[in-house]
Design an enzyme around this catalytic site. Sequence first.
Site, mmCIF file in Angstrom:
data_model
loop_
_atom_site.group_PDB
_atom_site.id
_atom_site.type_symbol
_atom_site.label_atom_id
_atom_site.label_comp_id
_atom_site.label_asym_id
_atom_site.label_seq_id
_atom_site.Cartn_x
_atom_site.Cartn_y
_atom_site.Cartn_z
ATOM 1 N N SER A 124 0.093 4.425 -1.733
ATOM 2 C CA SER A 124 0.670 3.142 -1.359
ATOM 3 C C SER A 124 1.578 2.630 -2.463
ATOM 4 O O SER A 124 1.357 2.919 -3.655
ATOM 5 C CB SER A 124 -0.492 2.156 -1.151
ATOM 6 O OG SER A 124 -0.016 0.838 -1.091
ATOM 7 N N TYR A 149 -8.954 -1.753 -3.965
ATOM 8 C CA TYR A 149 -8.245 -0.892 -3.010
ATOM 9 C C TYR A 149 -7.073 -0.189 -3.720
ATOM 10 O O TYR A 149 -6.955 1.035 -3.708
ATOM 11 C CB TYR A 149 -7.724 -1.692 -1.803
ATOM 12 C CG TYR A 149 -6.703 -0.907 -1.007
ATOM 13 C CD1 TYR A 149 -7.102 0.171 -0.223
ATOM 14 C CD2 TYR A 149 -5.340 -1.199 -1.081
ATOM 15 C CE1 TYR A 149 -6.163 0.935 0.476
ATOM 16 C CE2 TYR A 149 -4.405 -0.448 -0.391
ATOM 17 C CZ TYR A 149 -4.817 0.616 0.390
ATOM 18 O OH TYR A 149 -3.893 1.376 1.061
ATOM 19 N N LYS A 153 -6.419 4.001 -4.976
ATOM 20 C CA LYS A 153 -5.267 4.877 -4.712
ATOM 21 C C LYS A 153 -4.736 5.465 -6.022
ATOM 22 O O LYS A 153 -4.393 6.641 -6.099
ATOM 23 C CB LYS A 153 -4.155 4.103 -3.999
ATOM 24 C CG LYS A 153 -4.528 3.671 -2.587
ATOM 25 C CD LYS A 153 -4.615 4.862 -1.662
ATOM 26 C CE LYS A 153 -5.235 4.528 -0.336
ATOM 27 N NZ LYS A 153 -5.556 5.684 0.488
HETATM 28 P P1 NAD Z 1 -6.816 2.698 9.391
HETATM 29 O O1 NAD Z 1 -8.006 1.954 8.906
HETATM 30 O O2 NAD Z 1 -6.179 2.264 10.649
HETATM 31 O O3 NAD Z 1 -7.165 4.255 9.519
HETATM 32 C C1 NAD Z 1 -8.084 4.901 8.678
HETATM 33 C C2 NAD Z 1 -8.972 5.760 9.570
HETATM 34 O O4 NAD Z 1 -9.897 6.466 8.739
HETATM 35 C C3 NAD Z 1 -9.803 4.927 10.539
HETATM 36 O O5 NAD Z 1 -9.714 5.500 11.832
HETATM 37 C C4 NAD Z 1 -11.235 5.025 10.001
HETATM 38 O O6 NAD Z 1 -12.195 4.968 11.037
HETATM 39 C C5 NAD Z 1 -11.194 6.367 9.289
HETATM 40 N N1 NAD Z 1 -12.132 6.508 8.171
HETATM 41 C C6 NAD Z 1 -12.312 5.663 7.112
HETATM 42 N N2 NAD Z 1 -13.241 6.147 6.289
HETATM 43 C C7 NAD Z 1 -13.647 7.328 6.808
HETATM 44 C C8 NAD Z 1 -14.590 8.310 6.400
HETATM 45 N N3 NAD Z 1 -15.312 8.170 5.299
HETATM 46 N N4 NAD Z 1 -14.756 9.394 7.175
HETATM 47 C C9 NAD Z 1 -14.042 9.559 8.324
HETATM 48 N N5 NAD Z 1 -13.147 8.673 8.762
HETATM 49 C C10 NAD Z 1 -12.943 7.564 7.997
HETATM 50 O O7 NAD Z 1 -5.748 2.714 8.195
HETATM 51 P P2 NAD Z 1 -4.218 3.128 8.236
HETATM 52 O O8 NAD Z 1 -3.403 1.899 8.177
HETATM 53 O O9 NAD Z 1 -3.986 4.113 9.308
HETATM 54 O O10 NAD Z 1 -4.096 3.826 6.817
HETATM 55 C C11 NAD Z 1 -4.210 5.228 6.656
HETATM 56 C C12 NAD Z 1 -4.096 5.563 5.175
HETATM 57 O O11 NAD Z 1 -2.867 5.056 4.660
HETATM 58 C C13 NAD Z 1 -5.196 4.951 4.311
HETATM 59 O O12 NAD Z 1 -5.524 5.876 3.285
HETATM 60 C C14 NAD Z 1 -4.521 3.727 3.729
HETATM 61 O O13 NAD Z 1 -5.091 3.342 2.509
HETATM 62 C C15 NAD Z 1 -3.098 4.241 3.524
HETATM 63 N N6 NAD Z 1 -2.092 3.167 3.499
HETATM 64 C C16 NAD Z 1 -2.004 2.289 4.519
HETATM 65 C C17 NAD Z 1 -1.058 1.266 4.483
HETATM 66 C C18 NAD Z 1 -0.937 0.267 5.612
HETATM 67 O O14 NAD Z 1 -0.274 -0.731 5.443
HETATM 68 N N7 NAD Z 1 -1.530 0.490 6.779
HETATM 69 C C19 NAD Z 1 -0.201 1.149 3.387
HETATM 70 C C20 NAD Z 1 -0.316 2.069 2.357
HETATM 71 C C21 NAD Z 1 -1.267 3.077 2.413
HETATM 72 C C1 UD1 Z 2 -0.526 -5.890 1.323
HETATM 73 C C2 UD1 Z 2 -1.441 -5.425 0.221
HETATM 74 C C3 UD1 Z 2 -1.074 -4.012 -0.180
HETATM 75 C C4 UD1 Z 2 -1.088 -3.085 1.028
HETATM 76 C C5 UD1 Z 2 -0.115 -3.657 2.065
HETATM 77 C C6 UD1 Z 2 -0.037 -2.852 3.326
HETATM 78 C C7 UD1 Z 2 -2.044 -7.508 -0.929
HETATM 79 C C8 UD1 Z 2 -1.914 -8.305 -2.184
HETATM 80 N N1 UD1 Z 2 -1.347 -6.338 -0.903
HETATM 81 O O1 UD1 Z 2 0.783 -5.889 0.821
HETATM 82 O O2 UD1 Z 2 -1.996 -3.533 -1.144
HETATM 83 O O3 UD1 Z 2 -0.681 -1.775 0.650
HETATM 84 O O4 UD1 Z 2 -0.547 -4.981 2.397
HETATM 85 O O5 UD1 Z 2 -1.237 -2.903 4.021
HETATM 86 O O6 UD1 Z 2 -2.734 -7.888 -0.006
HETATM 87 N N2 UD1 Z 2 2.403 -13.222 4.229
HETATM 88 C C9 UD1 Z 2 2.454 -14.524 4.681
HETATM 89 N N3 UD1 Z 2 1.500 -14.918 5.574
HETATM 90 C C10 UD1 Z 2 0.509 -14.097 6.031
HETATM 91 C C11 UD1 Z 2 0.475 -12.769 5.562
HETATM 92 C C12 UD1 Z 2 1.438 -12.364 4.643
HETATM 93 O O7 UD1 Z 2 3.317 -15.295 4.298
HETATM 94 O O8 UD1 Z 2 -0.343 -14.528 6.825
HETATM 95 C C13 UD1 Z 2 3.475 -12.769 3.284
HETATM 96 C C14 UD1 Z 2 2.968 -12.252 1.940
HETATM 97 O O9 UD1 Z 2 2.899 -13.298 1.024
HETATM 98 C C15 UD1 Z 2 4.030 -11.195 1.604
HETATM 99 C C16 UD1 Z 2 4.487 -10.663 2.966
HETATM 100 O O10 UD1 Z 2 4.116 -11.664 3.909
HETATM 101 O O11 UD1 Z 2 5.128 -11.803 0.974
HETATM 102 C C17 UD1 Z 2 3.848 -9.345 3.355
HETATM 103 O O12 UD1 Z 2 2.426 -9.459 3.249
HETATM 104 P P1 UD1 Z 2 1.441 -8.310 3.740
HETATM 105 O O13 UD1 Z 2 1.783 -7.889 5.115
HETATM 106 O O14 UD1 Z 2 0.040 -8.779 3.496
HETATM 107 O O15 UD1 Z 2 1.787 -7.074 2.810
HETATM 108 P P2 UD1 Z 2 1.834 -6.979 1.204
HETATM 109 O O16 UD1 Z 2 1.436 -8.232 0.558
HETATM 110 O O17 UD1 Z 2 3.142 -6.398 0.834
#
Ligand code: NAD
Ligand code: UD1
Length: 334
Positions: A124, A149, A153
């Site tokens: 991330s 979290y 990573k």
């Molecule tokens: P998500 O929670 O929707 O998907 C994760 C999946 O993994 C879920 O289906 C959950 O049931 C499964 N899971 C969790 N722990 C498990 C375990 N121990 N064994 C088997 N299954 C397990 O999350 P996502 O948004 O799809 O994210 C996927 C990956 O990307 C994660 O590693 C997350 O940290 C990373 N990531 C996500 C974002 C985001 O904004 N969504 C941003 C940066 C990184």
């Molecule tokens: C957050 C996480 C980051 C994660 C990412 C994607 C934090 C501090 N960081 O990032 O670790 O990888 O999500 O899942 O939580 N905002 C509002 N109102 C809301 C929600 C958000 O104004 O109700 C604003 C925030 O201040 C920010 C922007 O929207 O400026 C995006 O927020 P968000 O979607 O939570 O993502 P990140 O903060 O970038």
Amino acid sequence: MKILVTGMCGYIGSHTVVELLQNNYEVVGLDNFSNSKREVLDKIKQITNKEFKFYEGDMLDKNILQTIFSENKIEAVIDFAAYKAVGESVQKPVEYYINNVSSVLNLLNVMKENDVKTLVFSSSATVYGNPEKVPIKETSKTGGTTNPYGTSKLFVEKILEDLYKSDNTWNICILRYFNPIGAHKSGLIGEEPNGIPANLVPYVTKVAKGKLEYLNVFGNDYNTKDGTGVRDYIHVVDLALGHVKAIEKLKKEKQGLYIYNLGTGTGYSVLDIINTFEKVNNIKVPYKIVERREGDIDSCYSNPEKAKKELNFTAKYTLEDMLKDAWNYEKNSH
Ligand code: NAD
Ligand code: UD1
């Protein structure tokens, strides 16, 4: 090529499996449904009309991983399985470190035992902490994460670096995602946060639907064009395609440790999101400016050039597409 996809029923995993199947990869999936629903499996079948294999199980259980590797000729792994709620990670650090770090150690052990050394890992932009400079390059300083979290990573990235140093026949790609939003065009799969969403776009769609009264905009005194936070939003289908490109790269290279930002390279503010959402969906999103959220930063967006040059990856969808598709999914769900 046969790929094990952990966390395949989650938000990014499900979209990636669709793109993998559509590009003729064979998929073996694993999920414990801790943050997803079983129905996603049928939805993936509906979209792709393709077969895949699925195991219900926990990555913390080494036996299930061993079973998967002994029953299938896995050639590469894409590891999505993790917990991802930033706020919750502050309350439950031990659970987060176990699920996000120990699960990877289990996986690496079983991969090594089976001589499978090709891995794509979901990292991330959070690993950059509060960036010194935007746009952020892969060579920018990492660290300074403010929650377990983010730190989990960072730890896994370090583990993967140490592993590669110890044995450079590994073939690893670390993908640092910026802010994935949106959903598949079909409206069948999308983001399903538990409870009240913590992230911006899922919150906006709930307000638009009338499930939440108004959006809290966390601060308008940031050092940005309109004072609200600026982020690099990327369509989840583009992000999914980035994984196909990463697999193609690993197939070609055979060994190495590669790190890529996956973003569009453009930053949008919270007000840009509200205004664009209202315009493309013709629906109002009431909001109030409130205090800053602790741990938030002014601006975070990528320099996407390395992924463009080395993966041949460029995000194609616009912010309008992302917000149309996010609304299309929300409208059709529940
Ligand atoms: P998500 O929670 O929707 O998907 C994760 C999946 O993994 C879920 O289906 C959950 O049931 C499964 N899971 C969790 N722990 C498990 C375990 N121990 N064994 C088997 N299954 C397990 O999350 P996502 O948004 O799809 O994210 C996927 C990956 O990307 C994660 O590693 C997350 O940290 C990373 N990531 C996500 C974002 C985001 O904004 N969504 C941003 C940066 C990184
Ligand atoms: C957050 C996480 C980051 C994660 C990412 C994607 C934090 C501090 N960081 O990032 O670790 O990888 O999500 O899942 O939580 N905002 C509002 N109102 C809301 C929600 C958000 O104004 O109700 C604003 C925030 O201040 C920010 C922007 O929207 O400026 C995006 O927020 P968000 O979607 O939570 O993502 P990140 O903060 O970038």
